[in-house]
Design an enzyme around this catalytic site. Structure first.
Site, PDB file in Angstrom:
ATOM      1  N   ARG A 110      11.321  81.048  36.329  1.00  0.00           N
ATOM      2  CA  ARG A 110      12.477  80.235  36.752  1.00  0.00           C
ATOM      3  C   ARG A 110      12.403  79.862  38.226  1.00  0.00           C
ATOM      4  O   ARG A 110      12.849  78.778  38.609  1.00  0.00           O
ATOM      5  CB  ARG A 110      13.772  80.987  36.463  1.00  0.00           C
ATOM      6  CG  ARG A 110      14.080  80.960  34.984  1.00  0.00           C
ATOM      7  CD  ARG A 110      15.368  81.654  34.664  1.00  0.00           C
ATOM      8  NE  ARG A 110      15.754  81.341  33.290  1.00  0.00           N
ATOM      9  CZ  ARG A 110      16.636  82.026  32.596  1.00  0.00           C
ATOM     10  NH1 ARG A 110      17.246  83.068  33.138  1.00  0.00           N
ATOM     11  NH2 ARG A 110      16.931  81.680  31.370  1.00  0.00           N
ATOM     12  N   LYS A 123      21.914  81.405  12.203  1.00  0.00           N
ATOM     13  CA  LYS A 123      23.176  81.061  11.542  1.00  0.00           C
ATOM     14  C   LYS A 123      23.442  79.565  11.419  1.00  0.00           C
ATOM     15  O   LYS A 123      23.224  78.805  12.355  1.00  0.00           O
ATOM     16  CB  LYS A 123      24.337  81.663  12.336  1.00  0.00           C
ATOM     17  CG  LYS A 123      24.396  83.165  12.294  1.00  0.00           C
ATOM     18  CD  LYS A 123      25.583  83.612  13.105  1.00  0.00           C
ATOM     19  CE  LYS A 123      25.740  85.108  13.128  1.00  0.00           C
ATOM     20  NZ  LYS A 123      26.756  85.486  14.112  1.00  0.00           N
ATOM     21  N   GLY A 163      16.284  79.065  23.233  1.00  0.00           N
ATOM     22  CA  GLY A 163      15.523  80.120  23.895  1.00  0.00           C
ATOM     23  C   GLY A 163      14.486  80.760  22.987  1.00  0.00           C
ATOM     24  O   GLY A 163      13.346  80.992  23.395  1.00  0.00           O
ATOM     25  N   GLY A 166      21.658  78.224  25.775  1.00  0.00           N
ATOM     26  CA  GLY A 166      22.984  77.816  25.310  1.00  0.00           C
ATOM     27  C   GLY A 166      23.370  76.420  25.768  1.00  0.00           C
ATOM     28  O   GLY A 166      24.018  75.670  25.031  1.00  0.00           O
TER      29      GLY A 166
END
Ligand code: ADP
Ligand code: MG
Length: 417
Positions: free
Chosen positions: A40, A206, A374, A397
């Site tokens: 990062r 999900k 991710g 997210g």
């Protein structure tokens, strides 16, 4: 919705407040915090080098971990400042706070091309609350604002949103950093008008996590390929048995609605026809979280019903082959969510085949391949194909929310071109 880019700013001699994602994994070794993975930090270098070359006075703000409003020493950004100095090959100043007189003094003394890192903004609860007085204090040192932290842009925090609004109100420009610009280009513009066929691969755990993405992409895609545990809810909705598999019975209708919408819009909507299953056997042991540990025995592939004693862990080889063929013919590919529990090598085969097909389409068919999520990015790395796809989002997210079509507060706060 193209946003102003850091390249469009005249920054020489100006104090540029830049929000970055320095939330790196750290570990304590011999009483010191050590950075485990500096990806990062490395990823912010292009924007930083551009700003340095153009003579900006750079003030970096970031969060690390979840200190919950306390000065948690293990979550200090000091080691990041040291690492960044090493990577840039020039000194990087560090302020042991993110607001206050000392910070203002240090920021005021910066020369063109200097870099200063502020201490963890989440040492203050006001950061996540986007508290206006705190945002004003942060903004005191800012003349221009740049956001290069796409992964934090889905939250309206003081450093991601509040400061930008204040800078803009004063007439200062707010722009996207180069990383942010790429995220917006690939997750946004490229998918708005994709080259066809546009194939979307959706998997993961999900249906409920992904339904908004499915819904939106149904309006753009030519083909949608469903994998992962999500597929079991579709199976269940069709009256097929799913054994002990991860499933969401409350979302059977959601699944049927998605299929109906696909039919109406003429989208080729594909579901798996075979499943890799295993029989979980209770070991009588508990893991660190106090949950029972199961051995996954008798790994095999089944078609149709999943036996009562078995649990599904991946799409099968036959399905993977069928999906790979479709993927190889694509011109645009979006992949969000692995095809199985790829973290376990016994269930990684299909995810790897799909990853290989995505790489082949990119390399041999000239397709643009975009990976969001991710775990999907992890899967691509595990398959060692990271350099064979067009773009991998750093967003987690944030990329999911962006793909849902939501306006991210950290992006909305930047100026339109
Ligand atoms: P992403 O992070 O790419 O958006 P998700 O977080 O939605 O993906 O899903 C990833 C997780 O889903 C992985 O940890 C993987 O192990 C899990 N998963 C995928 N298929 C299955 C399955 N059949 N059974 C259990 N877990 C699964
Ligand atoms: Mg995930």
């Amino acid at each position: 919705m193209v946003k102003l880019s850091v390249k469009d700013l005249s920054v020489r001699g100006k104090r540029v407040f830049m929000r970055v994602d320095f939330n790196v994994p750290m570990e304590e070794r011999d009483g010191q915090m050590v950075i485990n993975d500096d990806t990062r930090i490395r990823e912010t270098l292009p924007t930083l080098e551009l700003l340095i070359e153009r003579g900006a006075k750079i003030i970096l703000a970031a969060h690390l971990g979840r200190p919950k409003g306390k000065r948690e020493p293990s979550m200090s950004l000091r080691p990041v400042a040291i690492k960044l100095a090493d990577m840039l090959g020039r000194p990087v100043a560090f302020a042991d706070d993110c607001i206050g007189e000392k910070v203002e003094k240090t920021a005021g003394a910066l020369k063109d091309g200097d870099v200063l890192i502020l201490e963890n903004v989440r040492y203050y609860n006001e950061e996540e609350a986007n508290e206006p007085i705190f945002a004003e204090k942060l903004a005191k040192v800012a003349e221009l604002y740049v956001n290069d932290a796409f992964g934090a842009a889905h939250r309206a925090h003081a450093s991601t949103e509040g400061v930008a609004r204040i800078v803009a109100k004063r007439g200062g420009q707010c722009a996207a950093g180069l990383l942010m610009e790429r995220e917006l280009k690939f997750l946004g513009d490229e998918l708005e008008n994709p080259s066809r066929p546009f194939v979307v691969i959706l998997g993961g755990a999900k249906v409920s996590d992904k339904i908004k993405v499915i819904d939106r992409l149904l309006e753009k895609a030519d083909t949608i390929l469903i994998g992962g545990a999500m597929a079991y809810t579709f199976k269940l909705a069709h009256g097929v048995k799913v054994g002990k598999s991860l499933v969401e019975p409350d979302h059977k209708q959601t699944a049927l609605d998605a299929e109906a919408k696909a039919k109406k819009l003429g989208v080729n909507f594909q579901l798996p026809t075979d499943t890799v299953v295993a029989t979980p056997v209770d070991t009588g042991k508990l893991n660190k979280k106090g949950k029972p540990v199961y051995d996954l025995t008798n790994v095999r592939t089944v078609k149709g019903d999943i036996p009562d004693d078995a649990e599904g862990f991946s799409i099968g080889e036959e399905t993977a082959k069928r999906y790979a063929e479709i993927i190889r013919g694509a011109k645009t590919i979006l992949w969000n969510g692995p095809m199985g529990m790829f973290e376990d090598a016994r269930f990684a085969g299909a995810t790897n085949s799909v990853a290989q097909a995505v790489a082949d389409a990119t390399q041999k068919n000239g397709a643009k391949s975009i990976i969001g999520g991710g775990d999907s990015v992890k899967a691509i790395h595990m398959a060692k194909l990271g350099d064979k796809v067009t773009f991998m989002s750093t967003g987690g997210g944030a990329s999911l929310e962006f793909l849902e079509g939501k306006e991210l507060p950290g992006v909305a706060a930047l100026r339109d071109k």
